[in-house]
Each structure stands twice: as C-alpha cells, then as structure tokens.
Design an enzyme around this catalytic site. Structure first.
Site, mmCIF file in Angstrom:
data_model
loop_
_atom_site.group_PDB
_atom_site.id
_atom_site.type_symbol
_atom_site.label_atom_id
_atom_site.label_comp_id
_atom_site.label_asym_id
_atom_site.label_seq_id
_atom_site.Cartn_x
_atom_site.Cartn_y
_atom_site.Cartn_z
ATOM 1 N N HIS A 52 0.999 2.156 -4.942
ATOM 2 C CA HIS A 52 -0.780 1.745 -4.163
ATOM 3 C C HIS A 52 -0.929 0.824 -2.949
ATOM 4 O O HIS A 52 -1.854 1.909 -2.357
ATOM 5 C CB HIS A 52 -0.873 0.549 -5.148
ATOM 6 N N GLU A 53 0.254 0.911 -2.034
ATOM 7 C CA GLU A 53 -0.449 0.288 -0.436
ATOM 8 C C GLU A 53 0.002 1.914 0.295
ATOM 9 O O GLU A 53 -0.897 1.767 1.131
ATOM 10 C CB GLU A 53 1.556 -0.670 -0.695
ATOM 11 N N HIS A 105 -3.356 3.314 0.262
ATOM 12 C CA HIS A 105 -4.321 3.109 1.168
ATOM 13 C C HIS A 105 -4.147 3.703 2.527
ATOM 14 O O HIS A 105 -4.706 3.757 3.511
ATOM 15 C CB HIS A 105 -4.139 1.254 1.395
ATOM 16 N N GLU A 144 -9.781 -0.759 -3.006
ATOM 17 C CA GLU A 144 -8.204 -1.489 -3.979
ATOM 18 C C GLU A 144 -8.542 -0.017 -5.327
ATOM 19 O O GLU A 144 -7.082 0.211 -5.078
ATOM 20 C CB GLU A 144 -8.777 -2.669 -4.797
#
Length: 266
Positions: free
Chosen positions: A125-126, A129, A187
């Site tokens: 997920h990070e 980004h 997100e």
C-alpha cells in the site's frame, strides 16, 4: 479585473499541461518534477532517522525481506537505485514509503501484522502511494487550491475582518470538500495498487482483510469519515474484499512461477 483573468487563465493552462494518469487510469495534477520529489523524500527520511531510534535484528530482516520481494515485482524504472528500509522504535502502528525509494515501518505495526502477508499488505500500500505520485498530486492540489482562493479573494474584493471570515469559511470548504476527499481517494487507490503488488510478489492478498480487521480492533474510535484523510475501517475492508477476486489470479501465477517469499516473523 483583466489581470485576475490572466492569472486564472495562466493557472488553468499550467494545470492542463501538468495532467498525468495514475496507474489505475485516473487523471492527476502533478506540478512537481520527480527530482524535486526524490530530494524531498531523501530529506524527510534523513530527518525521520535523526528523530527516532531504529532497530535491527529479526524485525528489520522481516521488513527488508518483504520490501525486497515487492520491489522485485515493480517496473524497472521504479527499482533503479534500490530502496532503503528502516524499522523505527515507535508503538504506533504506522508505516510509510517516500519518493526516491525509502520505506519505514514502526515496531507498533509489527504487533498488528501477524504474518508476512499482512505486513506485505501495508508495505505494498505504501509503495503504491509512491508509484501513483500521490505526494506530487497532494502538493500540486494544495498549490492550485491556494492560488484559486487567492484569485477569488481578489476578484470579490474580500478585504478587512469580514472578508477574512468569508475566506476562512471558503478555506474550510476547500479542506473538507477537496483536499480531504482527495486524500481518501489516494488511500483507496493505494489499496488497489498494494493488492496488485503483493499478489505479484507472491503474498496472499486475502491477508489484507485480516490486517485491517486487526487494525480496527486495535484502533479505537475514528473521526467522522467526511473529516478524515482515510476511509473508515469498514469501508476499507469492503473495498479490499471487492478487489481480491481481481488479484487472486496474479497471486496464483506468481506462486506457480516460483515467487514464494519466506520472510518469517520477528
């Protein structure tokens, strides 16, 4: 009024020239160069290391192992220069990735992530980004919003105490109407990209749901969703569950191709 029109047209022209597309096909406004973002990422990572103690040992080895497995599945340009990994002594269940190739994980997250697959859900997920240039988009949106409010203030002649109150209200409207929803969109997009990345690396994407159930159990109360920069736990879990059928074939192909990471647990 003519100069205001000129500023507005110029800002619009700049915005149109800086439109790009995210990995999910969404149009973006990105005004900053990759070099600027990479430099900012390096500075932020250095500062974070100066302010917080780092840990090594089994915790570091697990985070590094998971990160390296995910990085190997990235496009070639995203692997250039390698990725630096640090584990920070911090009880909060947080992690981050920064432009330029930096990953940080707090020890508190390792208490929530029960296995390598759950940890991969967060790191994927990070990194998502970063791949989606969300830092660039947030900074660009903030700049464009500030410019728009300034132009509107001048055009409407909002001066003095009364004008300041109106501008404050307009700023609040921009905060809740534009900037925060944009962050929630980021997100959710990073969740989708993260699922794809962890599946491509050979981590089970179904573990992402269990991770956020753990987060929900440990996280306590949340602000109203319309005031939050993140989706609610329930909304996030529902979004992940909806995407998992799309990424499971990637996971199965990765396992068949021999991508079977074994990162253990601290």
């Amino acid at each position: 009024m003519r100069w205001i029109h000129g500023v507005a047209v110029g800002a619009l022209s700049l915005a149109l020239a800086a439109c790009t597309t995210s990995p999910t096909g969404r149009s973006q406004l990105t005004l900053m160069s990759d070099e600027q973002l990479d430099q900012m990422g390096a500075q932020a990572f250095d500062q974070y290391q100066q302010e917080r103690a780092t840990v090594g040992g089994a915790a570091y080895r697990q985070v590094q192992c998971v990160t390296e497995a995910i990085v190997r599945s990235l496009p070639p340009q995203a692997r250039e220069g390698g990725w630096q990994v640090r584990v920070f002594e911090d009880d909060s269940a947080n992690a981050f990735a920064l432009p330029g190739g930096y990953v940080g994980v707090n020890t508190g997250l390792l208490d929530i992530a029960e296995n390598q697959d759950q940890l991969a859900a967060v790191i994927g997920h990070e990194i998502g980004h970063v791949l989606a240039h969300h830092a660039n988009e947030r900074a660009s949106t903030q700049s464009a919003t500030n410019l728009g409010l300034s132009v509107l203030s001048s055009a409407a002649g909002l001066e003095g105490a009364g004008g300041e109150q109106v501008m404050a209200a307009m700023g609040l409207g921009a905060q809740y109407g534009i900037l925060l929803p944009f962050s929630r969109r980021h997100e959710s997009e990073a969740d989708v990209i993260g699922l794809q990345l962890m599946a491509e690396a050979g981590f089970d994407p179904r573990a992402s749901v269990a991770l956020w159930q753990n987060m929900s159990a440990a996280g306590g109360g949340q602000p109203p969703e319309w005031m939050s920069t993140h989706p609610s736990h329930g909304q996030r879990i529902a979004g992940l569950e909806a995407e998992i059928p799309e990424v499971l074939p990637r996971y199965e192909r990765a396992r068949q191709a021999g991508r079977t990471p074994n990162c253990g647990r601290p």
